[in-house]
Design a protein around this motif. Sequence first.
Motif, PDB file in Angstrom:
ATOM      1  N   ILE A 158       0.851  -1.200   0.000  1.00 28.00           N
ATOM      2  CA  ILE A 158       0.000   0.000   0.000  1.00 28.00           C
ATOM      3  C   ILE A 158       0.886   1.249   0.000  1.00 28.00           C
ATOM      4  O   ILE A 158       0.598   2.229  -0.692  1.00 28.00           O
ATOM      5  N   GLY A 159       1.975   1.184   0.764  1.00 32.70           N
ATOM      6  CA  GLY A 159       2.892   2.323   0.813  1.00 32.70           C
ATOM      7  C   GLY A 159       3.474   2.635  -0.556  1.00 32.70           C
ATOM      8  O   GLY A 159       3.498   3.793  -0.990  1.00 32.70           O
ATOM      9  N   ILE A 160       3.919   1.593  -1.274  1.00 34.18           N
ATOM     10  CA  ILE A 160       4.497   1.803  -2.604  1.00 34.18           C
ATOM     11  C   ILE A 160       3.455   2.426  -3.534  1.00 34.18           C
ATOM     12  O   ILE A 160       3.720   3.391  -4.259  1.00 34.18           O
ATOM     13  N   GLY A 161       2.236   1.876  -3.471  1.00 33.64           N
ATOM     14  CA  GLY A 161       1.173   2.402  -4.339  1.00 33.64           C
ATOM     15  C   GLY A 161       0.819   3.840  -4.005  1.00 33.64           C
ATOM     16  O   GLY A 161       0.635   4.671  -4.898  1.00 33.64           O
ATOM     17  N   ALA A 162       0.749   4.146  -2.697  1.00 31.97           N
ATOM     18  CA  ALA A 162       0.398   5.507  -2.288  1.00 31.97           C
ATOM     19  C   ALA A 162       1.468   6.489  -2.755  1.00 31.97           C
ATOM     20  O   ALA A 162       1.158   7.600  -3.192  1.00 31.97           O
TER      21      ALA A 162
ATOM     22  N   PHE B 253      -5.714   5.450  -1.868  1.00 37.06           N
ATOM     23  CA  PHE B 253      -6.051   6.874  -1.799  1.00 37.06           C
ATOM     24  C   PHE B 253      -5.904   7.373  -0.363  1.00 37.06           C
ATOM     25  O   PHE B 253      -5.346   8.441  -0.112  1.00 37.06           O
ATOM     26  N   ALA B 254      -6.433   6.581   0.578  1.00 41.43           N
ATOM     27  CA  ALA B 254      -6.352   6.982   1.980  1.00 41.43           C
ATOM     28  C   ALA B 254      -4.886   7.119   2.386  1.00 41.43           C
ATOM     29  O   ALA B 254      -4.502   8.092   3.034  1.00 41.43           O
ATOM     30  N   GLY B 255      -4.050   6.163   1.970  1.00 37.48           N
ATOM     31  CA  GLY B 255      -2.626   6.238   2.295  1.00 37.48           C
ATOM     32  C   GLY B 255      -2.005   7.505   1.763  1.00 37.48           C
ATOM     33  O   GLY B 255      -1.287   8.208   2.477  1.00 37.48           O
ATOM     34  N   ALA B 256      -2.317   7.814   0.496  1.00 34.18           N
ATOM     35  CA  ALA B 256      -1.735   8.999  -0.124  1.00 34.18           C
ATOM     36  C   ALA B 256      -2.181  10.261   0.602  1.00 34.18           C
ATOM     37  O   ALA B 256      -1.376  11.164   0.843  1.00 34.18           O
ATOM     38  N   ILE B 257      -3.447  10.321   0.997  1.00 37.26           N
ATOM     39  CA  ILE B 257      -3.948  11.544   1.631  1.00 37.26           C
ATOM     40  C   ILE B 257      -3.469  11.633   3.080  1.00 37.26           C
ATOM     41  O   ILE B 257      -3.100  12.708   3.555  1.00 37.26           O
TER      42      ILE B 257
ATOM     43  N   SER C 156       3.549  10.129   1.692  1.00 38.33           N
ATOM     44  CA  SER C 156       2.487   9.226   1.257  1.00 38.33           C
ATOM     45  C   SER C 156       2.892   7.776   1.427  1.00 38.33           C
ATOM     46  O   SER C 156       2.070   6.926   1.777  1.00 38.33           O
ATOM     47  N   LEU C 157       4.168   7.514   1.191  1.00 38.89           N
ATOM     48  CA  LEU C 157       4.667   6.154   1.399  1.00 38.89           C
ATOM     49  C   LEU C 157       4.453   5.734   2.845  1.00 38.89           C
ATOM     50  O   LEU C 157       3.959   4.648   3.143  1.00 38.89           O
ATOM     51  N   LEU C 158       4.783   6.664   3.744  1.00 35.40           N
ATOM     52  CA  LEU C 158       4.593   6.410   5.168  1.00 35.40           C
ATOM     53  C   LEU C 158       3.107   6.275   5.487  1.00 35.40           C
ATOM     54  O   LEU C 158       2.692   5.401   6.259  1.00 35.40           O
ATOM     55  N   GLY C 159       2.301   7.155   4.869  1.00 37.51           N
ATOM     56  CA  GLY C 159       0.864   7.112   5.080  1.00 37.51           C
ATOM     57  C   GLY C 159       0.286   5.775   4.650  1.00 37.51           C
ATOM     58  O   GLY C 159      -0.538   5.180   5.345  1.00 37.51           O
ATOM     59  N   GLY C 160       0.735   5.277   3.483  1.00 35.66           N
ATOM     60  CA  GLY C 160       0.277   3.979   3.005  1.00 35.66           C
ATOM     61  C   GLY C 160       0.641   2.877   3.979  1.00 35.66           C
ATOM     62  O   GLY C 160      -0.176   1.997   4.282  1.00 35.66           O
ATOM     63  N   LEU C 161       1.873   2.931   4.493  1.00 38.62           N
ATOM     64  CA  LEU C 161       2.307   1.941   5.483  1.00 38.62           C
ATOM     65  C   LEU C 161       1.380   1.954   6.692  1.00 38.62           C
ATOM     66  O   LEU C 161       0.938   0.911   7.168  1.00 38.62           O
TER      67      LEU C 161
END
Lengths: 353, 304
Positions: free
Chosen positions: B15-19, B232-236, B246-251
């Motif tokens: 998810i982190g990579i995608g975000a 999307f949630a991870g990115a935001i 965003s990578l951190l957010g995705g994680l």
Amino acid sequence: MIPPEILLIIINFAIGLIITISLNIEVGLLNIPQFGRLLAVIIGAIVAAAVPGRILAVMLGYPWGVEYADHMYNFKIVAGINKVLANNPLLSIGIFILTLIIAALLGGLIGYLCAYPAIRLKLAYLGITLLAFGDLVVTIAWNYEPLVGGTTGVFVIDPFVFTGPAMRFTIAAFITLIVALALYVYAELLVRSPYGRMLKAIRDSEIAAGIYGKDIVKAKKQILIIGGAMAAVAGALWALFTGSMKAVTYTRLQWTFWPWAFMMLGGVGNNLGIFIGVLIYTIVRFLIIVYKGVISTIVGVSPEWLEYILVGLLIIIIVLFRPQGLLPEKPTYSIPTRKIVSIIKRVEEEGGK
Amino acid sequence: MLDLIVKAVAYSSCIGIGAAAIALIYSATKTFNFAHASLVSWGMYVMFAGTYLLGYTPYLYIPFTILVGAALGLVIYGGVNRWLLKAKASEINLMMSTLGADLVLFGFLNIYSDYLLQTYKIPAKYFVLEVKDVVFKIGNVNIRLIGIIAPLILVTIVILLHMFLTKTKIGIAMRASIENPDLASVSGVNIDLTYVLAWLIGGGLATLSGGLLSLIVTGYTAAGMTMIVSFFAGAIVGGLYSIFGSLLGGLLVGLSEFLGITLLASIAGGWIYAYRPAIPLAALAITLLLKPEGLAGFFVKVRE
């Protein structure tokens, strides 16, 4: 007797028209990126599936609590209610109107709740938030069985059953169409009213409208309430027409992105354009379904996927080459064009003196 | 418990990579990439087709997922995004154009999946690549290799991206044009090239996250669409403007999805598992209400 193919076009057109018009009120008039149209639509469908059936169940002495949505009882209860409705047109009409009113109220409430993020966030952030809220409601409806039966779904009571099996779908489709046309006229009146012009002014420049003392926050709230109420009515009409409700059939693609495509095809901000856009798309889609076999033998692929590719290409082509849509938005005049022409003439004459 | 944590780490790395891919494309081109959904699914199918048709371990096909994604990203940029950016299209129109691209990619993916099913008779509608993963034991617990590979790839990406953005000339130019495109172009930066790079890397990372996810979750053509809210949630949550944020957010979103639901289930009971999709939404709502600039806001001062 109207053939079922035409009825299919009528019902899809009517539902598509209501949803796209409601989307246009929000996107076209106020530039709110409403990627959560699904939210209000499924709320309307949930109302139609859960509320009128329970009201009648209480009246007729059927269980109305958790049992109502249980798949072991639901079909029996709904069949029993439908038997009563079949002999009672007045009750049927009453419950039909009541359902639409409750759906509109709850849809409006959803719109009001959406206003909280809508006045604080911008573009992409808002769009994604609304999209996520829509998905959340689908997840709840899909998993929380006492509401609308969860994964098994529920049957919806049939307020058209008194018209008899031969005419039922015809009448239901035409009533839906009448509601859709009424809402279309309402949207058109809204656009032409002074209020509609204020909305367009806010859309074009929030700062300028704000300077002239227009309440932007209030306008956004009102528009989200109106749009949500309309979309919920569409959801309720769809559930009542199909006679069943299953949360998983309410997909983001069909109830949010398809209407966006209709709107962009017809012309953002132009109700007539949207009318045409929805009509074209409904007929094309119907033709794809009818000539499924022929298409798949010629192209060699399933027409279902072809539809995705075509709609995708359509969206891309519109955005690239005709972002204003087939019928671009025209300025609406508050007085007849004749009068404007005569005023211009008079001013010119006076200027010539 | 250990296997759960390993799986959670693997999932959240994806998810982190995608975000990060969404944030990269958004910050460079102001385009919120809806096509991410189908790119993720494409990544899954590259891994699947490679593993089933050519054999060997799925990990062999990871580079191919990146290549396919980069190519698709390039096609989306060259075919659609480039012209819209030139015409200075509105943000909504940019979003809608990627939605169109998403539908086209989705259609072609389904055709491809039908083709795989009919021609090679492999289960291309639903597949579980997890069974092809390498399993080894730590004590009594079976650990799958993806639990180590996915975080490793995440760390590698962080290092490579950091090197690229701070040490290479083109990377610095890219950062400059993200901060201020007009000023950068005046200073002689080729803005077009930075857009191309954003779509190349963004597309590649999107399919990479899909490819890795195929070893964790069930693969099907609409898998990307189902999971898109998490991305999307991870990115935001990360801030959307910051790639590493965003990578951190995705994680964070991935971890809270996996571990949070387990924690809640131990308190409230097993029925709550079904509501797992609500967790990314909760993260999204909390972030937008409390700290709209996201995690990145903690590290970087955003200048108005």
